[in-house]
Write a protein that holds these residues in place. Structure first.
Motif, PDB file in Angstrom:
ATOM      1  N   THR A  47      46.376  46.195  30.274  1.00 52.24           N
ATOM      2  CA  THR A  47      46.194  44.861  30.841  1.00 52.24           C
ATOM      3  C   THR A  47      47.000  44.704  32.121  1.00 52.24           C
ATOM      4  O   THR A  47      48.145  45.142  32.206  1.00 52.24           O
ATOM      5  N   VAL A  48      46.388  44.079  33.109  1.00 49.35           N
ATOM      6  CA  VAL A  48      47.086  43.722  34.338  1.00 49.35           C
ATOM      7  C   VAL A  48      46.698  42.292  34.689  1.00 49.35           C
ATOM      8  O   VAL A  48      45.575  41.857  34.427  1.00 49.35           O
ATOM      9  N   THR A  49      47.640  41.546  35.240  1.00 50.56           N
ATOM     10  CA  THR A  49      47.369  40.175  35.665  1.00 50.56           C
ATOM     11  C   THR A  49      47.526  40.072  37.176  1.00 50.56           C
ATOM     12  O   THR A  49      48.457  40.646  37.753  1.00 50.56           O
ATOM     13  N   TYR A  50      46.604  39.357  37.794  1.00 53.39           N
ATOM     14  CA  TYR A  50      46.654  39.086  39.225  1.00 53.39           C
ATOM     15  C   TYR A  50      46.999  37.606  39.402  1.00 53.39           C
ATOM     16  O   TYR A  50      46.236  36.730  38.994  1.00 53.39           O
ATOM     17  N   LYS A  51      48.137  37.340  40.033  1.00 51.27           N
ATOM     18  CA  LYS A  51      48.601  35.971  40.210  1.00 51.27           C
ATOM     19  C   LYS A  51      48.199  35.466  41.598  1.00 51.27           C
ATOM     20  O   LYS A  51      48.266  36.203  42.581  1.00 51.27           O
ATOM     21  N   PHE A  52      47.799  34.202  41.653  1.00 50.10           N
ATOM     22  CA  PHE A  52      47.403  33.632  42.940  1.00 50.10           C
ATOM     23  C   PHE A  52      47.861  32.185  43.037  1.00 50.10           C
ATOM     24  O   PHE A  52      48.215  31.542  42.039  1.00 50.10           O
ATOM     25  N   THR A  53      47.826  31.670  44.270  1.00 42.31           N
ATOM     26  CA  THR A  53      48.158  30.270  44.544  1.00 42.31           C
ATOM     27  C   THR A  53      47.074  29.673  45.429  1.00 42.31           C
ATOM     28  O   THR A  53      46.644  30.295  46.409  1.00 42.31           O
ATOM     29  N   ASN A  54      46.634  28.484  45.085  1.00 45.83           N
ATOM     30  CA  ASN A  54      45.662  27.772  45.909  1.00 45.83           C
ATOM     31  C   ASN A  54      46.411  27.021  47.001  1.00 45.83           C
ATOM     32  O   ASN A  54      47.017  25.979  46.763  1.00 45.83           O
ATOM     33  N   THR A  55      46.387  27.551  48.222  1.00 47.62           N
ATOM     34  CA  THR A  55      47.083  26.911  49.344  1.00 47.62           C
ATOM     35  C   THR A  55      46.170  25.983  50.131  1.00 47.62           C
ATOM     36  O   THR A  55      46.581  25.426  51.148  1.00 47.62           O
ATOM     37  N   SER A  56      44.929  25.823  49.662  1.00 46.36           N
ATOM     38  CA  SER A  56      43.978  24.957  50.352  1.00 46.36           C
ATOM     39  C   SER A  56      44.267  23.486  50.052  1.00 46.36           C
ATOM     40  O   SER A  56      44.969  23.148  49.097  1.00 46.36           O
ATOM     41  N   ALA A  57      43.690  22.616  50.871  1.00 47.21           N
ATOM     42  CA  ALA A  57      43.778  21.175  50.616  1.00 47.21           C
ATOM     43  C   ALA A  57      42.727  20.729  49.609  1.00 47.21           C
ATOM     44  O   ALA A  57      42.736  19.572  49.171  1.00 47.21           O
ATOM     45  N   CYS A  69      32.384  47.632  35.766  1.00 46.87           N
ATOM     46  CA  CYS A  69      32.344  48.601  34.669  1.00 46.87           C
ATOM     47  C   CYS A  69      32.373  47.856  33.342  1.00 46.87           C
ATOM     48  O   CYS A  69      33.106  46.864  33.195  1.00 46.87           O
ATOM     49  N   GLY A  70      31.596  48.342  32.380  1.00 44.49           N
ATOM     50  CA  GLY A  70      31.600  47.728  31.057  1.00 44.49           C
ATOM     51  C   GLY A  70      32.891  47.956  30.299  1.00 44.49           C
ATOM     52  O   GLY A  70      33.120  47.339  29.256  1.00 44.49           O
ATOM     53  N   CYS A  71      33.759  48.817  30.830  1.00 38.99           N
ATOM     54  CA  CYS A  71      35.051  49.088  30.200  1.00 38.99           C
ATOM     55  C   CYS A  71      36.091  48.036  30.551  1.00 38.99           C
ATOM     56  O   CYS A  71      37.243  48.120  30.109  1.00 38.99           O
ATOM     57  N   THR A  72      35.704  47.041  31.345  1.00 35.68           N
ATOM     58  CA  THR A  72      36.659  46.059  31.859  1.00 35.68           C
ATOM     59  C   THR A  72      36.213  44.648  31.509  1.00 35.68           C
ATOM     60  O   THR A  72      35.047  44.291  31.686  1.00 35.68           O
ATOM     61  N   ASN A  73      37.151  43.844  31.012  1.00 33.33           N
ATOM     62  CA  ASN A  73      36.905  42.430  30.726  1.00 33.33           C
ATOM     63  C   ASN A  73      37.845  41.574  31.558  1.00 33.33           C
ATOM     64  O   ASN A  73      39.014  41.926  31.749  1.00 33.33           O
ATOM     65  N   GLU A  85      48.245  24.634  43.222  1.00 34.24           N
ATOM     66  CA  GLU A  85      48.372  25.119  41.841  1.00 34.24           C
ATOM     67  C   GLU A  85      48.281  26.643  41.788  1.00 34.24           C
ATOM     68  O   GLU A  85      47.567  27.272  42.565  1.00 34.24           O
ATOM     69  N   LYS A  86      49.016  27.224  40.843  1.00 32.88           N
ATOM     70  CA  LYS A  86      49.009  28.671  40.632  1.00 32.88           C
ATOM     71  C   LYS A  86      48.051  29.023  39.498  1.00 32.88           C
ATOM     72  O   LYS A  86      47.796  28.207  38.616  1.00 32.88           O
ATOM     73  N   GLY A  87      47.551  30.265  39.531  1.00 34.94           N
ATOM     74  CA  GLY A  87      46.622  30.702  38.497  1.00 34.94           C
ATOM     75  C   GLY A  87      46.774  32.176  38.183  1.00 34.94           C
ATOM     76  O   GLY A  87      47.497  32.913  38.866  1.00 34.94           O
ATOM     77  N   LEU A  88      46.068  32.600  37.137  1.00 35.41           N
ATOM     78  CA  LEU A  88      46.132  33.984  36.674  1.00 35.41           C
ATOM     79  C   LEU A  88      44.726  34.505  36.403  1.00 35.41           C
ATOM     80  O   LEU A  88      43.916  33.822  35.772  1.00 35.41           O
ATOM     81  N   ILE A  89      44.477  35.712  36.860  1.00 36.42           N
ATOM     82  CA  ILE A  89      43.287  36.456  36.474  1.00 36.42           C
ATOM     83  C   ILE A  89      43.764  37.636  35.635  1.00 36.42           C
ATOM     84  O   ILE A  89      44.572  38.450  36.100  1.00 36.42           O
ATOM     85  N   THR A  90      43.307  37.720  34.394  1.00 33.80           N
ATOM     86  CA  THR A  90      43.725  38.793  33.495  1.00 33.80           C
ATOM     87  C   THR A  90      42.606  39.815  33.367  1.00 33.80           C
ATOM     88  O   THR A  90      41.451  39.451  33.111  1.00 33.80           O
ATOM     89  N   VAL A  91      42.955  41.083  33.549  1.00 33.52           N
ATOM     90  CA  VAL A  91      41.981  42.170  33.480  1.00 33.52           C
ATOM     91  C   VAL A  91      42.403  43.119  32.365  1.00 33.52           C
ATOM     92  O   VAL A  91      43.523  43.637  32.365  1.00 33.52           O
ATOM     93  N   ASP A  92      41.505  43.335  31.406  1.00 32.07           N
ATOM     94  CA  ASP A  92      41.727  44.282  30.311  1.00 32.07           C
ATOM     95  C   ASP A  92      40.848  45.507  30.536  1.00 32.07           C
ATOM     96  O   ASP A  92      39.622  45.393  30.649  1.00 32.07           O
ATOM     97  N   PHE A  93      41.484  46.666  30.586  1.00 31.18           N
ATOM     98  CA  PHE A  93      40.778  47.925  30.835  1.00 31.18           C
ATOM     99  C   PHE A  93      40.860  48.797  29.594  1.00 31.18           C
ATOM    100  O   PHE A  93      41.948  49.091  29.096  1.00 31.18           O
ATOM    101  N   ASN A  94      39.709  49.201  29.079  1.00 36.47           N
ATOM    102  CA  ASN A  94      39.644  50.072  27.905  1.00 36.47           C
ATOM    103  C   ASN A  94      39.289  51.492  28.363  1.00 36.47           C
ATOM    104  O   ASN A  94      38.141  51.764  28.731  1.00 36.47           O
ATOM    105  N   PRO A  95      40.262  52.427  28.330  1.00 36.00           N
ATOM    106  CA  PRO A  95      40.005  53.780  28.837  1.00 36.00           C
ATOM    107  C   PRO A  95      39.342  54.720  27.832  1.00 36.00           C
ATOM    108  O   PRO A  95      39.200  55.911  28.111  1.00 36.00           O
ATOM    109  N   GLU A  96      38.955  54.199  26.679  1.00 34.97           N
ATOM    110  CA  GLU A  96      38.357  55.061  25.659  1.00 34.97           C
ATOM    111  C   GLU A  96      37.119  55.772  26.205  1.00 34.97           C
ATOM    112  O   GLU A  96      36.271  55.173  26.873  1.00 34.97           O
ATOM    113  N   ASN A  97      37.040  57.077  25.938  1.00 40.58           N
ATOM    114  CA  ASN A  97      35.920  57.927  26.362  1.00 40.58           C
ATOM    115  C   ASN A  97      35.834  58.096  27.876  1.00 40.58           C
ATOM    116  O   ASN A  97      34.790  58.502  28.405  1.00 40.58           O
ATOM    117  N   ILE A  98      36.908  57.775  28.582  1.00 42.09           N
ATOM    118  CA  ILE A  98      36.964  57.975  30.034  1.00 42.09           C
ATOM    119  C   ILE A  98      37.981  59.075  30.317  1.00 42.09           C
ATOM    120  O   ILE A  98      39.010  59.175  29.651  1.00 42.09           O
TER     121      ILE A  98
END
Length: 265
Positions: A47-57, A69-73, A85-98
């Motif tokens: 799992t990796v998380t990408y953090k961001f901030t909305n600097t727009s008005a 890839c179907g290996c990623t959610n 406001e700050k936010g998070l995008i969470t990415v889950d990578f399943n390396p099985e059979n790769i």
């Protein structure tokens, strides 16, 4: 009348929210790529998380998340982010059979004014346990919390003293690791300075104390120290403790030593 006014207000608000847009560079990500390094195909989801901030008005609206890839959610902690406001995008990578080096992309679609989507990526070198070199280990093979010792053997020690030792930990994982508590089965051995939080790729020390000042019974003591952690694969860490206690007669006067009973072997 009030009902029609309320409906009109909701429609106007929804229309304004839909029409308001943000620029791609106004959604500022702390990182847009990530390297998992060498990982096991059999090691489970990474799992990796990408953090961001909305600097727009304007509000930032996530309209879709897609992986190449179907290996990623993917998931986000919410859909609409107010200005600042700050936010998070969470990415889950399943390396099985790769196997081998992979370079994966994920796409964040939103109410952008100057583009269709934001591209994020991650790379990894996926290996199988069956193919691994005997001279190396891979992340997660022994857990992400690494220790510089696997036991405490203090050998022969005299009563009446205090022994202080340390264990060095290293976070070999992808997220912070917390050592929340420790329990020793040897009554005079205690663990201090907990809880400990280790950021990724950092080290920390745990203090282990053997207080022999009030121990009356000499002989061999064997037990273990059990650590409770949030290590994803091995949350319980246990290592043995051993010490052989001998009576310390150095504080006795000569008269007291003469009265001591003879040792029978």
């Amino acid at each position: 009348m009030k009902y029609r006014f309320f409906i009109a207000f909701i429609l106007a608000f929804s229309s304004a929210l839909t029409m308001a847009q943000v620029a791609l560079d106004e959604i500022v990500f702390e990182n847009t790529d990530f390297n998992f390094g060498i990982i096991q195909a059999e090691g489970g989801i990474k799992t990796v998380t990408y953090k961001f901030t909305n600097t727009s008005a304007n509000s930032f609206i996530i309209q879709g998340l897609e992986a190449a890839c179907g290996c990623t959610n993917l998931s986000s902690d919410k859909e609409v982010y107010a200005p600042g406001e700050k936010g998070l995008i969470t990415v889950d990578f399943n390396p099985e059979n790769i196997k081998g080096e992979v370079n994966k992309w994920v796409y964040i679609r939103g109410n952008y004014s100057d583009g269709f989507q934001k591209d994020l990526s991650f790379v990894a070198n996926v290996v199988s346990v069956t193919d691994r070199s005997p001279n190396r280990y891979y992340k997660g093979e022994f857990g992400y919390l690494m220790m510089d010792v696997n036991h405490f053997g203090w050998g022969s020690q005299l009563t009446g003293q205090v022994i202080i030792d340390t264990v060095k930990f290293f976070n070999d994982g992808y997220n912070d690791i917390v050592i929340s508590s420790a329990k020793s089965s040897v009554p005079f051995v205690t663990v201090g300075n907990l809880p400990i939080t280790l950021p990724v790729d950092s080290t920390a020390y745990m203090v282990v104390t053997a207080d022999l000042r009030n121990v009356d019974t000499v002989g061999g003591y064997r037990g273990s120290i059990v650590l409770q952690t949030n290590d994803r694969f091995f949350p319980i860490k246990e290592f043995p403790v051993g010490i052989d206690l001998m009576q310390n007669f150095s504080h006795l006067k000569k008269r007291q030593l003469k009265k001591a009973p003879p040792l029978t072997l």
